[in-house]
Design a protein around this motif. Structure first.
Motif, mmCIF file in Angstrom:
data_model
loop_
_atom_site.group_PDB
_atom_site.id
_atom_site.type_symbol
_atom_site.label_atom_id
_atom_site.label_comp_id
_atom_site.label_asym_id
_atom_site.label_seq_id
_atom_site.Cartn_x
_atom_site.Cartn_y
_atom_site.Cartn_z
ATOM 1 N N GLN A 776 0.834 -1.187 0.000
ATOM 2 C CA GLN A 776 0.000 0.000 0.000
ATOM 3 C C GLN A 776 0.875 1.246 0.000
ATOM 4 O OE1 GLN A 776 -3.375 0.096 -0.286
ATOM 5 N NE2 GLN A 776 -3.171 -2.131 -0.603
ATOM 6 N N PRO A 777 0.369 2.382 -0.546
ATOM 7 C CA PRO A 777 1.178 3.599 -0.579
ATOM 8 C C PRO A 777 1.689 3.967 0.811
ATOM 9 C CG PRO A 777 -0.783 3.870 -1.922
ATOM 10 C CD PRO A 777 -0.976 2.571 -1.195
ATOM 11 N N GLY A 778 2.938 4.429 0.874
ATOM 12 C CA GLY A 778 3.524 4.788 2.159
ATOM 13 C C GLY A 778 4.934 5.339 1.990
ATOM 14 N N LYS A 779 5.621 5.463 3.114
ATOM 15 C CA LYS A 779 6.974 6.028 3.149
ATOM 16 C C LYS A 779 7.974 5.009 2.589
ATOM 17 C CE LYS A 779 10.519 7.434 6.460
ATOM 18 N NZ LYS A 779 10.824 7.656 7.888
ATOM 19 N N SER A 811 3.291 10.871 -10.798
ATOM 20 C CA SER A 811 2.003 10.302 -10.396
ATOM 21 C C SER A 811 2.150 9.159 -9.407
ATOM 22 C CB SER A 811 1.257 9.820 -11.636
ATOM 23 O OG SER A 811 1.988 8.794 -12.284
ATOM 24 N N LYS A 812 3.350 8.675 -9.215
ATOM 25 C CA LYS A 812 3.551 7.515 -8.322
ATOM 26 C C LYS A 812 4.386 7.840 -7.092
ATOM 27 C CE LYS A 812 3.160 4.162 -12.087
ATOM 28 N NZ LYS A 812 3.831 3.131 -12.900
ATOM 29 N N PHE A 813 5.178 8.937 -7.109
ATOM 30 C CA PHE A 813 6.054 9.259 -5.982
ATOM 31 C C PHE A 813 5.837 10.708 -5.568
ATOM 32 C CE2 PHE A 813 8.198 5.833 -8.233
ATOM 33 C CZ PHE A 813 8.534 4.956 -7.209
ATOM 34 N N HIS A 814 6.136 10.980 -4.281
ATOM 35 C CA HIS A 814 5.935 12.316 -3.712
ATOM 36 C C HIS A 814 7.004 12.550 -2.651
ATOM 37 C CE1 HIS A 814 4.082 15.870 -2.063
ATOM 38 N NE2 HIS A 814 4.015 15.298 -0.847
ATOM 39 N N ILE A 815 7.543 13.803 -2.589
ATOM 40 C CA ILE A 815 8.526 14.155 -1.569
ATOM 41 C C ILE A 815 7.928 15.198 -0.660
ATOM 42 C CG2 ILE A 815 10.791 15.204 -1.133
ATOM 43 C CD1 ILE A 815 11.783 14.049 -3.703
ATOM 44 N N GLN A 816 7.940 14.896 0.641
ATOM 45 C CA GLN A 816 7.476 15.813 1.676
ATOM 46 C C GLN A 816 8.616 16.004 2.661
ATOM 47 O OE1 GLN A 816 4.381 17.340 1.818
ATOM 48 N NE2 GLN A 816 5.171 18.547 3.533
ATOM 49 N N GLY A 817 9.192 17.217 2.709
ATOM 50 C CA GLY A 817 10.368 17.427 3.559
ATOM 51 C C GLY A 817 11.540 16.634 3.001
ATOM 52 N N SER A 821 7.737 9.196 -0.577
ATOM 53 C CA SER A 821 6.593 8.301 -0.350
ATOM 54 C C SER A 821 6.031 7.894 -1.694
ATOM 55 C CB SER A 821 5.521 8.987 0.490
ATOM 56 O OG SER A 821 6.064 9.431 1.716
ATOM 57 N N THR A 822 5.282 6.752 -1.664
ATOM 58 C CA THR A 822 4.598 6.292 -2.877
ATOM 59 C C THR A 822 3.153 6.741 -2.837
ATOM 60 O OG1 THR A 822 4.027 4.181 -1.847
ATOM 61 C CG2 THR A 822 6.100 4.289 -3.062
ATOM 62 N N LEU A 823 2.580 6.881 -4.021
ATOM 63 C CA LEU A 823 1.185 7.293 -4.131
ATOM 64 C C LEU A 823 0.299 6.144 -4.591
ATOM 65 C CD1 LEU A 823 1.770 10.746 -5.882
ATOM 66 C CD2 LEU A 823 1.383 10.319 -3.445
ATOM 67 N N VAL A 824 0.912 5.032 -5.108
ATOM 68 C CA VAL A 824 0.161 3.904 -5.658
ATOM 69 C C VAL A 824 0.834 2.620 -5.226
ATOM 70 C CG1 VAL A 824 -0.635 5.206 -7.679
ATOM 71 C CG2 VAL A 824 1.496 3.913 -7.791
ATOM 72 N N SER A 825 0.168 1.490 -5.515
ATOM 73 C CA SER A 825 0.774 0.167 -5.373
ATOM 74 C C SER A 825 1.457 -0.208 -6.695
ATOM 75 C CB SER A 825 -0.287 -0.887 -5.008
ATOM 76 O OG SER A 825 -0.821 -0.610 -3.719
ATOM 77 N N PHE A 826 2.489 -1.097 -6.613
ATOM 78 C CA PHE A 826 3.289 -1.431 -7.776
ATOM 79 C C PHE A 826 3.217 -2.921 -8.088
ATOM 80 C CE2 PHE A 826 5.098 2.442 -6.055
ATOM 81 C CZ PHE A 826 5.422 3.192 -7.180
ATOM 82 N N ASP A 827 3.443 -3.210 -9.365
ATOM 83 C CA ASP A 827 3.508 -4.592 -9.829
ATOM 84 C C ASP A 827 4.869 -4.769 -10.519
ATOM 85 O OD1 ASP A 827 3.298 -7.116 -10.802
ATOM 86 O OD2 ASP A 827 1.438 -6.770 -11.921
ATOM 87 N N ARG A 828 5.729 -5.636 -9.942
ATOM 88 C CA ARG A 828 7.099 -5.807 -10.485
ATOM 89 C C ARG A 828 7.064 -6.351 -11.900
ATOM 90 N NH1 ARG A 828 12.495 -6.348 -9.249
ATOM 91 N NH2 ARG A 828 13.599 -8.038 -10.326
ATOM 92 N N GLU A 829 6.039 -7.167 -12.191
ATOM 93 C CA GLU A 829 5.967 -7.739 -13.523
ATOM 94 C C GLU A 829 5.646 -6.687 -14.579
ATOM 95 O OE1 GLU A 829 6.550 -10.536 -10.831
ATOM 96 O OE2 GLU A 829 4.643 -9.433 -10.793
ATOM 97 N N VAL A 830 5.143 -5.533 -14.122
ATOM 98 C CA VAL A 830 4.896 -4.429 -15.045
ATOM 99 C C VAL A 830 6.158 -3.587 -15.211
ATOM 100 C CG1 VAL A 830 3.524 -2.344 -15.442
ATOM 101 C CG2 VAL A 830 2.441 -4.390 -14.487
ATOM 102 N N ARG A 831 6.772 -3.230 -14.103
ATOM 103 C CA ARG A 831 8.014 -2.455 -14.146
ATOM 104 C C ARG A 831 8.838 -2.781 -12.903
ATOM 105 N NH1 ARG A 831 8.640 4.111 -15.283
ATOM 106 N NH2 ARG A 831 10.940 4.172 -15.186
#
Length: 1555
Positions: A776-779, A811-817, A821-831
């Motif tokens: 799930q999206p997180g740090k 659209s998938k990553f964000h920097i705070q300070g 952090s991630t904004l989405v879930s990832f699939d290794r078979e995709v990338r």
């Protein structure tokens, strides 16, 4: 006068004043007269002496006047006469120097042995070395330091062994050997002569000869005269009758030799007998009650009278016999001892007669025996003999007598009758002394006496010894041989005294004869006494009555270097003294500051004693003194010190400066100053300044005024900058000239740099960062950064996604300070991964922003099932076949052959157990290995015996000893990861190909280094289905005109450096032998561009050379070493794995390698050299010469990069303009800054040498010696760091010697290309233009012979080049020149035409006869060519069915690459193997063809063949005929034969050999 004058013996003082006359130069004449008168008036001399004193006074006054005048006239010599310190203490002390004078010779008394005649020393025998004997003493009346110190030593002959030792100071005499008083040495006395010598001037001595008596000790047991005693006794022998006699001797002396006898009381039968204790006769004590045959058990004891006593025992054998058997008895024996003079020599007349009776009726026969004892006294050496005659025996002399050795003999005569009964009697013989020895003088042969000594003065003592044994014959008296000699001798003591006063100037020596006579009539000369004589030398010793004089008043020593060695000779002073007895000694008495010098006492040599320093003292003024023991003289010695450059420059201070980074300052940033202590500070210092660190010269410079300037701004920050820069400045005096006269010193300049904000921050996170799929999206991570600037221009940092980030990333990553952090879930078979640009901004002024890439990897979760898979693994199995003779082919040893011998990495046998790759299955997931299990199919029991598989990892292990071949392995792979992936299984196959590669292939391998290519990229199949490795393999096979089976690419190894990533590839190719590395590499260089284009990879270098970049690996010499072992080197990918040979090149920083003795070309080692076959004349059986005909060349290994190189060769040239050799690159490489080369060429017949160390070409020419004259000429080339030299025919004169310095800063020749003789395989003119060489070697080929080519004493094997073109190994093909001798050309042409016609007619006749006699010679042909006669296997199927002309088809090879003009590339031809295999199959299937070789059907080779017979192949052939190079031109079907028998790929026509 001083009151202390009266404390001395005034009478002696008066005599001293008058007789010596030595005070005259220091006293006035009036004082002299007053002192003498005072002495006479006060009666300090006796009345009888007044006349003498008055007479001496006149002479004293005359001497006083003359000496006073002499001193006054020669004041410059500073002659001072010294008074004796004992008499003048306190009187005129200002005239007495500090050094005490030696005693005047006239007062020097001779040492005397006053007790010489009373010495009676004794020494017990067998005493250990060092035993004290006695002490000698000689008296000398002089004071100890003025002639009264006596030393002692022995007088001996040269080579004589000293058996005693005398302490030189105390006279204490001890033993240096062990003495034996007894037989056989008989050392009863020893004579020594001791000499006592004083320390006066001159040295006087006395001698004393002493006899030392060697006393006996009881150290020997009595010895029985027989080894055993046996006797018979009648049963009825009356009591008290004699039974037998025993005898014993003790070789000791005195009471120690007197023996007493007794019977052992412990003997069982002792009661039957008793013995006379004095003479050893055994008597019967009581009546015998034993039966005949009984043996009495009895022991006898003999004991001497010594203290303590010694004894021996012996067993007696006494047997009882019948009563009627009587022992024999003596009826006539001498009653008294027989006396014989020692010179008795009648060997025929009996000395004594003994008679006996046998006591056997009617039987008178007796056996006489003279018993041989065990000592000389008991006739051990047969001094006497016995001659029996009937009942009598006669004793006669058997050897000479000598009283001095044996004084008496005890003879035992034994008789025995036929009853074996015996009796004995003893005969005593006494030897009387006669006067048969002549007196012999002791070793001392000379003596001395001072001149002007009164009559009666002792001179010496002589001693003579008489060896006779009694005083009646050995007492010696002495007399002079010539009574007119001015000497007398005491007839008893041998003391010689004078009869007059001697004057040495009148006569310096006397030879006197002394006669020593004994005291009785001689046994040698009847009517006279024995007399010995000896001539003695008596020297008249000189007195010291003349002063020494220096030969110069002032001695000057110029230019003594201030760095002179200790003990170095400065100068020598000499003083002459007319007195022969005076020894002049020298000393320095003044001016010797700091003891800088020392003078040798007796030679006058002045030498350096301490370090000199011109800066301290520039010259010395020494006062030296010459002293002869009484007189002295003085002189001056001026020593001038030479100033040398022995002090380095001195800096005035250390320097520091604070400057701003990245700023270029005008003018001096620092000015340094130094001075030369060897020069005056006001004089020009002539100092040159320079930077010590070479790398600092890129941004700093300093001039000779000490001005340090910036040429580039300095950087304060990492990674290349420093906040504090240390600059080392060197100052050199004497203008900085090279050599020993220039000294240097250094100082440091510290530059402190202030910071500016000129560095952007960057990320420091550990990468990659892993974020697992399906999370799930997180740090993800906290971002960290660093800034090379100082703290005020660094943190805190701000982070943000850079504007260059893609929409997908935003659209998938964000920097705070500072948190990503991630904004989405990832699939290794995709990338599988993301590269996120992060902008980091610092807090400096002005603020700077840097962009760093953060690598985020999407971690795998096993969420996909697997599928079946297949992979391929190729394994090279390295195996050694070590035969050290195979190390050396014909190549240059220093580079390649040393690699083979000294790498130390030789392993016997095949590869050990080796992991060769994993089982592959298709699976979108790639981190799921823990969920898989691997098993054999169809079962574990039916697995391959050569492989193992790990059940958890799928890693396949090849076992040691696995044979060559291809193996298809089957595996069952299971996977389970509930609940994402349920349990399932698939089948996987692995194809393993194993090929054994021999060590020769590795040793003779070529090599390529690629840049920016990984090992995995090199072996993985590309889009076209083939890998870069396979493409390289195919291209090399085409290049070398070999099948792919004969070409191996066996090593793929990654090499990482700081700047680049390299990939090293090694390969080999072979026909019958393996191709040499030079051939492999040079041909690859010819197609390098095409190879790079086809592989899509950049080649960094061909022939991997770790020594190519100067000083990168070694500061000095450097050579390449091939390190190899049998542990494979593996490269793994999913579907392809490659297991190659571990072989890599390493640098070794030396050229000094000791060669082992390896003999080439069939030579055999013998001792420390090789015994070579004929024609191989090198030290290791090399072929040392090669010839060229103007169109060829030959390649050899390049020489190593040595800090010193020495090249020698012999040229026999027939061309005036040609290239002799070239060693350098074969193509221009823009990736490498290396252009080193060396070449030798002939221009108008003169040698021209070009050498390029990598920074410019140096040209040396010799215009004196013309070498293109067809004669051998020796060329020598010497390569050094700072110079290059060339010599022709060993001419070392400046006119014929070429010398130059290398161009540019580089110092060592680093050649990457091969050595080429006779020409070059590439266009050197084009190569020179590419490199920008100022001087370019010629392309003209050499015509002539090159021999004995060496590099650093290593001989090249010229007869076997790595690759060659039109070369003549051994220079066997001569170069012909036409000589007409002035004959008309038309006449020569006519002669040649006639010769040609005759040859044609001769050939026609021979051919005709051969055809006519073909059938007649059938039988001969059968013997020669019939297979049945040969007993060979057969002619081969279908041999007669094929004409070789059908197969001999020319094949058009592909054109040469124009980029490699003269590369040794032979046109590639298709393989013959397929053709032969097809034909063999057809013949095998033909039912009409025999399935085996049948000699009945194939009696002749090639029936029907137009060649008629193959026998010509063995007729009139030589080594040249056996080269089947032309097979490669027959077409693709003959490629196998070409590989097997062709050893050269040169495209040249085949030359047939005719008989």
């Amino acid at each position: 006068m001083d009151v202390r004058f009266y404390y001395v013996n005034v009478r002696d003082l008066c005599y001293f004043f008058v007789s010596a006359g030595l005070f005259m130069t220091s006293f006035y004449r009036g004082d002299v007269i007053k002192i003498v008168r005072y002495c006479i008036e006060k009666m300090y001399v006796r009345g009888g002496e007044r006349g003498l004193l008055a007479a001496l006074l006149i002479g004293s006054l005359a001497v006083a006047s003359s000496q006073y005048t002499k001193v006054r006239d020669h004041t410059t010599h500073h002659v001072t006469r010294l008074r004796h310190s004992r008499h003048l203490d306190g009187y005129h002390t200002s005239f007495i120097p500090a050094t005490s004078p030696k005693l005047a010779v006239k007062d020097n008394h001779k040492p005397l042995f006053t007790e010489c005649l009373n010495y009676r020393p004794t020494l017990k025998e067998e005493q250990p070395v060092g035993t004290y004997v006695f002490t000698v003493h000689a008296e000398d009346r002089d004071p100890p330091d003025m002639g009264g110190t006596v030393t002692y030593k022995f007088v001996s002959t040269p080579g004589e062994k000293e058996r005693f030792h005398v302490d030189p100071e105390s006279g204490r005499i001890t033993t240096a050997d062990i003495f034996d008083h007894d037989e056989p040495s008989r050392e009863k006395e020893a004579y020594i002569t001791v000499r006592a010598s004083d320390n006066g001037q001159p040295q006087l001595d006395d001698a004393c000869t002493i006899k030392i008596l060697i006393e006996d000790i009881n150290d020997n047991q009595p010895v029985f005269d027989k080894v055993s005693y046996s006797e018979s006794v009648p049963q009825d022998l009356a009591s008290g009758r004699e039974v037998m006699r025993i005898s014993a001797t003790d070789i000791d002396d005195g009471n120690n030799s007197i023996v007493h006898y007794s019977l052992d009381s412990n003997s069982p039968d002792q009661a039957y007998f008793y013995i006379d204790p004095d003479n050893g006769v055994i008597f019967l004590n009581k009546t015998i009650d034993k039966q005949p045959g009984y043996k009495f058990k009895l022991s006898a004891i003999v004991k001497d009278m010594g203290d303590p006593p010694q004894q021996s025992s012996i067993t007696l054998d006494i047997q009882v016999v019948e009563s009627n058997k009587k022992s024999p008895s003596f009826i006539e024996v001498p009653d008294e001892p027989i006396r014989l003079k020692e010179n008795y020599a009648d060997f025929n007349t009996p000395i004594a007669t003994v008679r006996a009776v046998s006591n056997i009726p009617e039987e008178k026969k007796l056996q006489f025996e003279l018993v041989m004892g065990q000592t000389e006294q008991t006739n051990k050496w047969h001094t006497f003999v016995l001659e029996p005659e009937a009942d009598a025996a006669y004793i006669k002399l058997g050897n000479h007598l000598d009283y001095e050795k044996i004084t008496d003999y005890t003879l035992t005569v034994r008789i025995q009758n036929n009853y074996k009964l015996a009796a004995e009697t003893i005969i005593q013989i006494e030897v009387e002394d006669v006067n048969d020895n002549i007196p012999i003088f002791s070793e001392i042969r000379s003596g001395s006496v001072l001149e002007n000594e009164p009559a009666g003065t002792p001179v010496m003592q002589v001693r003579a010894f008489d060896a006779d044994g009694t005083s009646a014959n050995n007492q010696v008296t002495y007399e002079l041989g010539d009574p007119s000699d001015p000497f007398t001798i005491d007839s008893i003591t041998g003391n010689i005294t004078t009869l007059k006063m001697f004057d040495r100037e009148e006569r310096s020596f006397y030879n006197i004869k002394i006669i020593a006579t004994d005291n009785s009539e001689s046994a040698l000369i009847p009517g006279k006494h024995n007399a010995g004589q000896q001539v003695f030398l008596i020297e008249i010793a000189d007195k010291n009555d003349n002063p020494p004089h220096f030969t110069q008043d002032t001695y000057v020593a110029e230019s003594i270097a201030e760095n002179a060695n200790i003990n170095e000779l400065v100068t020598q002073v000499t003083a002459l003294d007319t007195d022969t007895a005076s020894v002049v000694t020298y000393s320095i008495v003044g001016g010797n500051t700091y003891d800088a010098f020392v003078i040798r006492n007796f030679t006058g040599e002045i030498r350096v004693n301490n370090e000199l320093d011109y800066e301290n003292i520039t010259d010395y003024k020494l006062e030296v003194r010459a002293f002869d023991g009484l007189y002295q003289d003085f002189a001056k010695v001026i020593i001038k010190i030479e100033n040398l450059n022995d002090n380095p420059p001195v800096f005035l201070a250390n320097y520091s400066k604070t400057i701003e980074e990245e700023k270029l300052y005008e003018g001096c940033i620092v000015k340094v100053e130094a001075y030369d202590p060897d020069l005056d500070r006001s004089a020009p210092q002539n100092i040159v300044y320079s930077l010590v660190k070479h790398e600092q010269k890129n941004f700093l410079q300093i001039d000779n005024d000490g001005c340090l300037r910036l040429t580039k701004p300095l950087d304060r920050d990492q990674p290349t900058g420093f906040a504090r820069w240390q600059i080392l400045i060197m100052a050199a005096d004497h203008g900085g000239r090279l050599g020993s006269d220039s000294l240097r010193s250094t100082t440091e300049v510290i530059l402190e740099l202030t910071d500016i904000n000129d560095n952007a921050p960057f990320l420091t996170n550990t990468q990659p960062v892993i974020w697992y799929e399906n999370e799930q999206p997180g740090k993800v991570v906290e971002l960290t950064a660093k800034d090379y600037d100082s703290a005020e221009n660094g943190p805190p940092f701000t982070f943000a996604l850079n504007e260059s980030a893609s929409f997908d990333i935003r659209s998938k990553f964000h920097i705070q300070g500072n948190t990503l952090s991630t904004l989405v879930s990832f699939d290794r078979e995709v990338r599988k991964e993301y590269h996120i640009p992060v902008a980091i901004t610092d807090s400096g002024t002005p603020r700077l922003t840097g962009v760093s890439i953060l690598h985020v990897v999407i971690g795998d979760r096993n969420d996909n099932p697997m599928g079946p898979g297949h992979s391929d693994i190729f394994v090279y199995n390295y195996k050694t076949e070590r035969d050290y003779n195979s190390i050396y082919s014909s190549k240059y040893f220093l580079e390649r052959d040393y690699n083979l011998m000294y790498s130390g990495k030789y392993f016997m046998g095949e590869a050990p157990d080796t992991e060769i790759g994993r089982v592959f299955v298709t699976d979108p997931d790639d981190w799921d290995l823990p969920d898989k299990r691997f098993m054999w199919l169809p079962s574990y029991e039916q697995r391959s015996p050569y492989f193992d598989v790990h059940s958890n990892t799928g890693m396949i292990t090849m076992k040691e000893g696995t044979p060559n071949g291809t193996y298809l392995l089957h595996f069952n792979v299971t996977e389970e990861n509930e609940p994402l992936v349920p349990f399932h299984w698939v089948e996987a196959t692995v194809n393993v190909t194993i090929k054994e590669i021999p060590e020769e292939a590795v040793d003779k391998s070529g090599s390529i280094r690629f840049i920016n290519v990984t090992a995995e990229e090199f072996i993985v199949p590309e889009a076209d289905g083939t890998s870069k490795k396979e493409k390289l393999h195919r291209r090399l096979a085409d290049l070398y005109n070999k099948s792919m089976d004969n070409v191996d690419v066996f090593t793929v190894s990654s090499k990482m450096t700081v700047k680049d990533a390299f990939l090293d590839v090694r390969f080999s190719a072979h026909g019958s032998p393996y191709f040499e590395p030079e051939k492999l590499d040079s041909m690859v260089i010819g197609i390098q561009d095409k190879l790079e284009e086809e592989l899509q990879a950049k080649i960094y270098m061909v022939k991997i050379d770790e020594c190519l970049i100067e000083k990168e690996q070694c500061e000095d010499s450097c050579r390449n070493v091939l390190i190899k072992n049998n542990v494979p080197l593996s490269v793994y990918t999913n579907t392809t794995s490659f297991v190659g040979v571990s072989a890599r090149v390493e640098s070794e920083c030396t050229c000094d390698i000791v060669e082992p003795l390896i003999c080439l070309n069939g030579g055999t080692p013998f001792a420390d050299k090789c015994e070579c076959p004929e024609g191989w004349n090198g030290p290791r059986c090399e072929q040392t010469s090669i010839g060229f005909h103007g169109d060829g060349w030959a390649m050899y290994p390049a020489p190593p990069a040595c800090h010193e190189g020495h090249v020698t060769m012999t040229l026999t040239s027939h061309s005036s303009n040609s290239l002799v050799f070239y060693a350098g690159p074969l193509r221009f490489n823009p990736l490498l800054d290396v252009q080193d080369f060396m070449s030798l060429e002939l221009v108008d017949g003169y040698p021209i040498l070009l050498v390029n160390y990598g920074s410019g070409t140096t040209r040396l020419n010799n215009s004196v010696v013309h070498v293109a004259d067809g004669k051998p000429h020796l060329i020598e080339i010497v390569l050094m760091r700072s110079s290059i030299e060339m010599f022709v025919d060993r001419c070392k004169l400046s006119t014929c010697m070429s010398l130059a310095a290398p161009t540019g800063p580089r110092e060592i020749l680093n050649v990457n290309g091969p050595l080429q003789l006779g020409g070059a395989s590439v266009d050197l003119q084009a190569l020179g233009r590419a490199f920008g060489w100022r001087h370019v070697p010629t392309n003209q080929h050499y015509l002539g012979c090159i021999s004995n080519f060496t590099y650093n004493d290593y001989m090249y094997n010229l007869g076997k080049p790595s690759v060659e073109k039109n070369a003549d190994a051994g220079c066997q093909k001569s170069v012909f020149t036409a000589v007409t001798f002035g004959i008309d050309t038309n006449f020569l042409v006519a002669i040649l035409v006639c010769i040609v016609i005759l040859i044609i007619l001769l050939l026609a006749v021979v051919v005709h006869r051969k055809r006519a006699d073909a059938w007649a010679e059938k039988e001969l042909d059968d013997i020669r060519e019939n297979i049945i006669a040969y007993e060979d296997e057969g002619g081969g199927e279908g041999d007669a069915g094929y004409d070789l002309h059908v197969l001999r088809q020319m094949y058009d090879a592909p054109p040469d690459d124009p980029g490699f003009v003269h590369a040794p590339v032979v046109g590639a031809a298709p393989d013959i193997s397929g053709f032969l295999d097809d034909k063999k199959s057809v013949l095998d299937r033909d039912p009409d063809i025999n399935p085996y070789d049948d000699v009945r059907h194939y009696a002749y080779e090639g029936d029907g063949n137009t060649s008629g017979s193959l026998s010509s192949l063995a007729s009139c052939t030589d080594d040249e005929d056996l080269k089947f190079n032309y097979l490669s031109t027959f077409g693709p079907r003959f490629r196998k034969l070409a590989d097997m028998y062709g050893d050269s790929d040169d495209d040249r026509p085949h030359e047939e050999s005719w008989c």
